[in-house]
Motif scaffolding. Structure first.
Motif, PDB file in Angstrom:
ATOM      1  N   ALA A   1      84.848  -8.569  21.800  1.00  0.00           N
ATOM      2  CA  ALA A   1      83.526  -9.196  21.619  1.00  0.00           C
ATOM      3  C   ALA A   1      83.201  -9.319  20.134  1.00  0.00           C
ATOM      4  O   ALA A   1      82.651 -10.333  19.683  1.00  0.00           O
ATOM      5  CB  ALA A   1      82.460  -8.370  22.327  1.00  0.00           C
ATOM      6  N   GLY A   2      83.588  -8.288  19.352  1.00  0.00           N
ATOM      7  CA  GLY A   2      83.345  -8.314  17.903  1.00  0.00           C
ATOM      8  C   GLY A   2      84.111  -9.431  17.232  1.00  0.00           C
ATOM      9  O   GLY A   2      83.603 -10.114  16.350  1.00  0.00           O
TER      10      GLY A   2
ATOM     11  N   LEU B   1      91.533  -4.557   5.505  1.00  0.00           N
ATOM     12  CA  LEU B   1      91.098  -3.154   5.439  1.00  0.00           C
ATOM     13  C   LEU B   1      91.205  -2.492   6.808  1.00  0.00           C
ATOM     14  O   LEU B   1      91.604  -1.350   6.928  1.00  0.00           O
ATOM     15  CB  LEU B   1      89.660  -3.060   4.923  1.00  0.00           C
ATOM     16  CG  LEU B   1      89.463  -3.356   3.437  1.00  0.00           C
ATOM     17  CD1 LEU B   1      87.992  -3.392   3.104  1.00  0.00           C
ATOM     18  CD2 LEU B   1      90.157  -2.307   2.584  1.00  0.00           C
ATOM     19  N   ARG B   2      90.809  -3.234   7.811  1.00  0.00           N
ATOM     20  CA  ARG B   2      90.860  -2.708   9.182  1.00  0.00           C
ATOM     21  C   ARG B   2      92.295  -2.305   9.543  1.00  0.00           C
ATOM     22  O   ARG B   2      92.529  -1.304  10.190  1.00  0.00           O
ATOM     23  CB  ARG B   2      90.321  -3.791  10.104  1.00  0.00           C
ATOM     24  CG  ARG B   2      90.265  -3.555  11.569  1.00  0.00           C
ATOM     25  CD  ARG B   2      89.276  -2.557  11.998  1.00  0.00           C
ATOM     26  NE  ARG B   2      89.890  -1.260  12.209  1.00  0.00           N
ATOM     27  CZ  ARG B   2      89.262  -0.187  12.610  1.00  0.00           C
ATOM     28  NH1 ARG B   2      87.983  -0.218  12.837  1.00  0.00           N
ATOM     29  NH2 ARG B   2      89.880   0.944  12.781  1.00  0.00           N
TER      30      ARG B   2
ATOM     31  N   HIS C   1      83.379  10.106  16.291  1.00  0.00           N
ATOM     32  CA  HIS C   1      83.852   9.073  17.226  1.00  0.00           C
ATOM     33  C   HIS C   1      85.026   9.585  18.037  1.00  0.00           C
ATOM     34  O   HIS C   1      85.559  10.666  17.755  1.00  0.00           O
ATOM     35  CB  HIS C   1      84.221   7.791  16.484  1.00  0.00           C
ATOM     36  CG  HIS C   1      85.242   7.982  15.403  1.00  0.00           C
ATOM     37  ND1 HIS C   1      86.573   7.915  15.638  1.00  0.00           N
ATOM     38  CD2 HIS C   1      85.090   8.255  14.088  1.00  0.00           C
ATOM     39  CE1 HIS C   1      87.214   8.123  14.510  1.00  0.00           C
ATOM     40  NE2 HIS C   1      86.348   8.344  13.548  1.00  0.00           N
TER      41      HIS C   1
ATOM     42  N   THR D   1      88.075  -7.933   5.317  1.00  0.00           N
ATOM     43  CA  THR D   1      87.714  -7.101   6.472  1.00  0.00           C
ATOM     44  C   THR D   1      88.938  -6.841   7.351  1.00  0.00           C
ATOM     45  O   THR D   1      89.213  -5.713   7.740  1.00  0.00           O
ATOM     46  CB  THR D   1      86.615  -7.797   7.304  1.00  0.00           C
ATOM     47  OG1 THR D   1      85.503  -8.023   6.462  1.00  0.00           O
ATOM     48  CG2 THR D   1      86.181  -6.967   8.492  1.00  0.00           C
TER      49      THR D   1
ATOM     50  N   LEU E   1      76.008  -7.804  21.216  1.00  0.00           N
ATOM     51  CA  LEU E   1      76.235  -7.409  19.823  1.00  0.00           C
ATOM     52  C   LEU E   1      75.260  -8.122  18.889  1.00  0.00           C
ATOM     53  O   LEU E   1      74.685  -7.513  17.981  1.00  0.00           O
ATOM     54  CB  LEU E   1      77.670  -7.739  19.405  1.00  0.00           C
ATOM     55  CG  LEU E   1      78.767  -6.848  19.982  1.00  0.00           C
ATOM     56  CD1 LEU E   1      80.130  -7.348  19.564  1.00  0.00           C
ATOM     57  CD2 LEU E   1      78.582  -5.409  19.535  1.00  0.00           C
TER      58      LEU E   1
ATOM     59  N   ILE F   1      93.579   0.831   6.699  1.00  0.00           N
ATOM     60  CA  ILE F   1      93.006   2.184   6.714  1.00  0.00           C
ATOM     61  C   ILE F   1      93.012   2.691   8.148  1.00  0.00           C
ATOM     62  O   ILE F   1      92.325   2.146   9.018  1.00  0.00           O
ATOM     63  CB  ILE F   1      91.571   2.196   6.128  1.00  0.00           C
ATOM     64  CG1 ILE F   1      91.591   1.584   4.727  1.00  0.00           C
ATOM     65  CG2 ILE F   1      91.012   3.611   6.078  1.00  0.00           C
ATOM     66  CD1 ILE F   1      90.246   1.430   4.091  1.00  0.00           C
TER      67      ILE F   1
ATOM     68  N   ASP G   1      92.129   5.746   9.324  1.00  0.00           N
ATOM     69  CA  ASP G   1      91.159   6.774   9.700  1.00  0.00           C
ATOM     70  C   ASP G   1      89.796   6.199  10.117  1.00  0.00           C
ATOM     71  O   ASP G   1      88.857   6.937  10.377  1.00  0.00           O
ATOM     72  CB  ASP G   1      90.972   7.733   8.511  1.00  0.00           C
ATOM     73  CG  ASP G   1      90.550   9.116   8.981  1.00  0.00           C
ATOM     74  OD1 ASP G   1      90.702   9.380  10.190  1.00  0.00           O
ATOM     75  OD2 ASP G   1      90.052   9.900   8.163  1.00  0.00           O
ATOM     76  N   LEU G   2      89.704   4.874  10.182  1.00  0.00           N
ATOM     77  CA  LEU G   2      88.404   4.264  10.492  1.00  0.00           C
ATOM     78  C   LEU G   2      88.067   4.413  11.979  1.00  0.00           C
ATOM     79  O   LEU G   2      88.959   4.404  12.814  1.00  0.00           O
ATOM     80  CB  LEU G   2      88.425   2.775  10.149  1.00  0.00           C
ATOM     81  CG  LEU G   2      88.468   2.422   8.675  1.00  0.00           C
ATOM     82  CD1 LEU G   2      88.539   0.916   8.509  1.00  0.00           C
ATOM     83  CD2 LEU G   2      87.233   2.941   7.960  1.00  0.00           C
ATOM     84  N   PRO G   3      86.762   4.551  12.298  1.00  0.00           N
ATOM     85  CA  PRO G   3      86.402   4.641  13.720  1.00  0.00           C
ATOM     86  C   PRO G   3      86.730   3.343  14.459  1.00  0.00           C
ATOM     87  O   PRO G   3      86.638   2.256  13.891  1.00  0.00           O
ATOM     88  CB  PRO G   3      84.894   4.883  13.692  1.00  0.00           C
ATOM     89  CG  PRO G   3      84.435   4.597  12.318  1.00  0.00           C
ATOM     90  CD  PRO G   3      85.604   4.698  11.414  1.00  0.00           C
ATOM     91  N   GLN G   4      87.114   3.492  15.728  1.00  0.00           N
ATOM     92  CA  GLN G   4      87.467   2.326  16.551  1.00  0.00           C
ATOM     93  C   GLN G   4      86.284   1.954  17.435  1.00  0.00           C
ATOM     94  O   GLN G   4      85.528   2.825  17.844  1.00  0.00           O
ATOM     95  CB  GLN G   4      88.659   2.653  17.453  1.00  0.00           C
ATOM     96  CG  GLN G   4      89.924   3.059  16.728  1.00  0.00           C
ATOM     97  CD  GLN G   4      90.646   1.869  16.122  1.00  0.00           C
ATOM     98  OE1 GLN G   4      90.552   0.769  16.644  1.00  0.00           O
ATOM     99  NE2 GLN G   4      91.322   2.089  15.020  1.00  0.00           N
ATOM    100  N   SER G   5      86.162   0.691  17.747  1.00  0.00           N
ATOM    101  CA  SER G   5      85.092   0.272  18.648  1.00  0.00           C
ATOM    102  C   SER G   5      85.685  -0.148  19.988  1.00  0.00           C
ATOM    103  O   SER G   5      86.808  -0.660  20.047  1.00  0.00           O
ATOM    104  CB  SER G   5      84.317  -0.888  18.047  1.00  0.00           C
ATOM    105  OG  SER G   5      83.377  -1.355  18.964  1.00  0.00           O
ATOM    106  N   ASN G   6      84.893   0.061  21.056  1.00  0.00           N
ATOM    107  CA  ASN G   6      85.343  -0.373  22.383  1.00  0.00           C
ATOM    108  C   ASN G   6      85.179  -1.872  22.577  1.00  0.00           C
ATOM    109  O   ASN G   6      85.622  -2.431  23.559  1.00  0.00           O
ATOM    110  CB  ASN G   6      84.529   0.338  23.478  1.00  0.00           C
ATOM    111  CG  ASN G   6      84.834   1.807  23.530  1.00  0.00           C
ATOM    112  OD1 ASN G   6      85.866   2.247  23.066  1.00  0.00           O
ATOM    113  ND2 ASN G   6      83.909   2.576  24.081  1.00  0.00           N
ATOM    114  N   LEU G   7      84.450  -2.484  21.663  1.00  0.00           N
ATOM    115  CA  LEU G   7      84.099  -3.900  21.843  1.00  0.00           C
ATOM    116  C   LEU G   7      84.832  -4.794  20.844  1.00  0.00           C
ATOM    117  O   LEU G   7      84.249  -5.737  20.319  1.00  0.00           O
ATOM    118  CB  LEU G   7      82.593  -4.085  21.685  1.00  0.00           C
ATOM    119  CG  LEU G   7      81.707  -3.346  22.672  1.00  0.00           C
ATOM    120  CD1 LEU G   7      80.260  -3.528  22.322  1.00  0.00           C
ATOM    121  CD2 LEU G   7      81.944  -3.860  24.076  1.00  0.00           C
TER     122      LEU G   7
END
Lengths: 447, 408
Positions: free
Chosen positions: A54-55, A39-40, B189, A36, B69, A43, A45-51
């Motif tokens: 926390a993730g 890959l993060r 997004h 994980t 979450l 790659i 072009d993957l969408p980013q998260s604001n969290l």
């Protein structure tokens, strides 16, 4: 025919997942996290998260809970207690082990990520305190008071004297030797309650070990505070910090625990549903309250658990049953987190002092407990094995060790002493649960 | 110290919500069954959130975000667990028809509404934002509240059949709602500059990765849970661990955990063996998860135009009311058309038949998942609007019925 039926039933009851399944699952878990992250990173072009912070916290918590449980189950296959597996998992995924091997980039959890686990860790300490306190029955305590006092006093006196002499030989300072000796006399309530809860039917012997450990640790926290105060008074000009520490950590912790037991009883008598939420909110509230007013969370939770359980056993039954249901997850977090904090580099660097102090501590506990057990008339099996219940060290010992650096911030000896003490605790934390598990298995349930 | 006061207040609310007094009040006033529970915590969320007293904002809010979450992932699991092979096989043709009709109409209306809303609200919005808006409005429009008991109970067979159909339809449409909304969220997004972009490739890759992770985790979890028998402690541990892991993985790939939870629940639900320990845990924790999501929704939501100007409050209330009225008219219409062929065996005039009028509580969870990923503030406003529609649509199930009974 009957025997065959019983055998078939036993086979049915046995979990189907074996060592291979557990090992593969553990491997997949660690692999999943590494893939994980890779890959993060790779790659774009993957969408980013604001969290993302926390993730990352939930990801690490998931790895710790599942990984330490799987490790615990795996290590149980070779006859060792699950706690050892949980600690080892923490050591392997934590930063200390890989830093010691000069490969810090290999660690799954780095030092900055450990900070995000402080919240779950402090909750785990509170939950352990609540469950440990609730395991001690007042009637049992009263009936075994003489034995508990004898076991605690016997080992404390011998360990204190023996370790103080050995530490003086290495450190050449009376005050430092006294500090080391006091911490050496402590044991681990967390390990005791974890091994007790692991048993299907906790025995009186296991309860005796837990009650003695709790009583001894409470006394030693007082003693340690007094010792620190005396040393601070003789070596530094200001002694307020020590008085403040004594007042808050002892009277405050115990007082808050007792005071909270009454509103908790009142509330629990009126609550029928959502007990999991009530347990979690109580633990969160207690954690925040302790950090806000500066009392010791473990002692407060212990006192609260003990008082609430004994003043209203019926009203609190559901509350503590729910706390016990969550206890497995709590143990996984607590011991894996404890594993990540173990300082292997310090252990390797100071191994002669550590080995000497630990050996003397071991001998002191064995002698003191055996003499006390014989004089109070414990059964032969309990007399032979009771010492093993006091070898583990964890939460309180580490908290006291950390207090040295806080009390003497500008002293060079304080940091080196803390390193030695933590290295000793590391060793006892690794071997203690194994010995205690053997002891609990050797003493029959009726003794 | 404010932190302690906040947790104390939350604790008191939970204690009161679970106490005997609340139970007595509920039995006495059935309306509190509909408006109680999560709504009280939503109000508490508004009160303590950044738009209320501000007790929980900034640093403190970020400290409790991991809980949010996990709650979102858990909600996904609750929905996904309904995908049991036996249940899917038992769905009658009439219900399939109803589900298809509702889905099609809601999607068509969502496309139209998104176009209209984008023109009124954000005239310069790019096509990507409109796709996202369509997904979100579809999530609001699709499905209904599965709860039927509070509407009144009729014990005859056609009425009970109707109640079962309402519940099963709500479950199936909840899965569609989450799938559509999260697909839209995954493909559209914000980039580093804050602009909304349509990136289906990245979204699909992320989705594929999430699916791969879910397969690995659910196979392992199923293997352990299958052999856990009725061991509550182990089931709780595996579930908490899996939920934490899945929500972390979802966030790593730009998701919210709702879809990974849904897939995980579906994988576990489709397994051959029934996991009674897990079912017990899920049913036991469902109100807690719902209450938690509503609490966070209260913290997050915002009302379009704010609450200071009376004119904007009136406009927002009028929009919500018109959408609730649209639900009141269209949902029974769709139901009557779809179930026309089974009119004799299903009681279309039973109290449960009013169920589809009420907006699904899951909508608030879906919008919450959107809101935590959107920094423009649009999602917070949509969440506020959804809460209003939900409240109005719930109330709208009652008054015409009362008027009719009074006339009789």
């Amino acid at each position: 025919m009957k025997l065959r039926t019983i055998n078939i039933q036993k086979r049915k009851d046995r979990p189907r997942f074996g060592a291979t399944f557990l090992a593969v699952a553990l491997f997949c878990l660690v692999g999943l996290i590494l893939i994980t992250r890779e890959l993060r990173k790779s790659i774009v072009d993957l969408p980013q998260s604001n969290l993302s912070t926390a993730g990352e916290t939930t990801l690490l918590l998931g790895v710790i809970i599942l990984g330490s449980w799987l490790s615990g189950r795996l290590i149980r296959r070779v006859g060792l207690p699950p706690i050892t597996g949980q600690l080892l998992f923490g050591v392997i995924v934590g930063p200390s082990f890989w830093s010691w091997l000069h490969r810090p980039e290999m660690s799954l959890i780095n030092a900055s990520q450990l900070v995000s686990l402080q919240g779950p860790e402090s909750l785990a300490v509170i939950m352990i305190g609540l469950v440990a306190g609730a395991e001690i029955d007042w009637l049992f305590l009263r009936s075994k008071l003489r034995v508990i006092v004898a076991l605690a006093a016997g080992q404390m006196i011998l360990v204190f004297i023996a370790v103080a002499f050995v530490a003086f030989a290495f450190l050449d300072s009376i005050s430092q030797s006294v500090i080391v000796a006091t911490i050496a006399a402590t044991s681990s309530s967390a390990v005791s309650v974890a091994l007790l809860r692991e048993m299907r039917h906790p025995t009186d012997f296991a309860r005796l070990l837990l009650a003695t450990t709790v009583a001894k640790d409470l006394f030693l926290v007082v003693a340690f505070s007094v010792i620190l105060f005396v040393i601070a008074a003789t070596t530094t000009t200001t002694a307020h910090q020590a008085w403040y520490w004594i007042a808050l950590h002892l009277a405050g912790s115990i007082g808050v625990g007792i005071a909270l037991a009454f509103p908790l009883r009142w509330a629990l008598a009126r609550i029928e549903r959502r007990m999991t939420a009530v347990v979690l909110v109580t633990a969160i509230f207690l954690a925040i309250l302790c950090s806000t007013i500066g009392v010791a969370p473990l002692i407060t939770a212990l006192t609260l658990g003990f008082t609430a359980r004994n003043i209203a056993p019926l009203a609190t039954a559901s509350f503590f049953a729910t706390a016990r249901r969550l206890f497995l997850a709590v143990c996984c977090v607590f011991f894996a987190a404890a594993g990540t904090h173990l300082n292997l580099a310090a252990l390797a660097a100071n191994w002669t002092v550590v080995l000497a102090i630990s050996a003397v501590r071991f001998a002191g506990i064995w002698t003191g407990v055996t003499i006390a057990a014989r004089t109070t008339g414990l059964s032969p099996a309990a007399t032979r094995w009771a010492w093993a219940g006091f070898i583990p060290q964890a939460g309180i010992s580490l908290a006291l060790a950390a207090q040295i650096a806080i009390e003497f911030p500008n002293q060079t000896w304080a940091s080196s002493l803390t390193t030695i003490v933590i290295a000793c605790i590391t060793l006892n934390e690794m071997i203690g649960p194994i010995l205690m598990r053997i002891a609990l298995g050797k003493v029959p349930s009726h003794q | 110290m404010t932190n302690s006061i906040f947790w104390l207040a939350l604790g008191v609310v939970i204690l009161v919500a679970g106490s005997r007094w609340t139970e007595r009040i509920r039995r006495r006033f059935p309306i509190s069954n509909v408006l109680g529970g999560g709504w009280a915590l939503l109000a508490l969320g508004i009160a303590v959130g950044p738009r209320g007293a501000g007790v929980l904002d900034g640093e403190r809010l970020s400290q409790v975000q991991p809980i949010l979450l996990v709650l979102l992932t858990w909600s996904g699991v609750v929905v996904g667990l309904q995908c049991q092979a036996a249940l899917v096989r038992a769905i009658p043709a009439a219900l399939w028809r109803w589900i298809t009709f509702d889905l099609t109409f809601s999607l068509l209306l969502s496309v139209a509404a998104a176009g209209l809303l984008a023109r009124i609200w954000q005239p310069d919005s790019p096509a990507a934002a409109q796709i996202l808006l369509t997904g979100i409005i579809a999530a609001i429009a699709i499905g209904w509240n599965p709860e039927t008991r509070s509407l009144g109970i009729r014990a005859d067979a056609p009425a009970m059949r109707m109640a079962v159909m309402v519940q099963s339809g709500a479950g199936a449409l909840a899965i569609c709602s989450i799938a559509i909304a999260t697909l839209a969220l995954q493909c559209v997004h914000q980039d580093f500059t804050g602009a909304v972009i349509f990136a289906p490739y990245g979204g699909m890759v992320a989705l594929a990765m999430e699916c791969g992770a879910v397969i690995v985790v659910s196979l392992g979890a199923y293997g352990i849970l299958r052999d856990s028998r009725e061991d509550d402690a182990r089931t709780t541990l595996i579930m908490i661990g899996a939920l934490c892991l899945l929500s972390g993985i979802a966030v790593a790939f730009g998701g919210s955990g709702l879809l990974t939870g849904l897939l995980f629940g579906a994988m576990i639900g489709l397994g051959r063996r029934r996991l009674r320990g897990l079912e017990h845990l899920i049913s036991y924790s469902e109100p807690i998860v719902a209450s938690g999501c509503f609490f966070f929704a209260g913290i997050t939501l915002a009302f379009p135009g704010g609450t200071t100007k009376i004119s904007s409050v009136v406009i927002v209330c009028a929009i919500a009311l018109s959408l609730a009225i649209a639900r009141r008219v269209l949902k029974p219409l769709i139901m009557n058309i779809a179930l026309a062929s089974v009119r004799d065996s299903v009681a279309l005039d039973s109290p449960a038949a009013r169920g589809p009028i009420r907006q699904a509580p899951l909508t608030i969870v879906v919008l919450l998942a959107f809101a935590i990923q959107d920094s423009s503030g649009l999602a917070d406003q949509l969440l506020g609007l959804a809460v209003l529609i939900s409240l109005m649509s719930t109330l709208s199930t009652f008054w015409p019925q009362h008027v009719r009974s009074a006339t009789k």
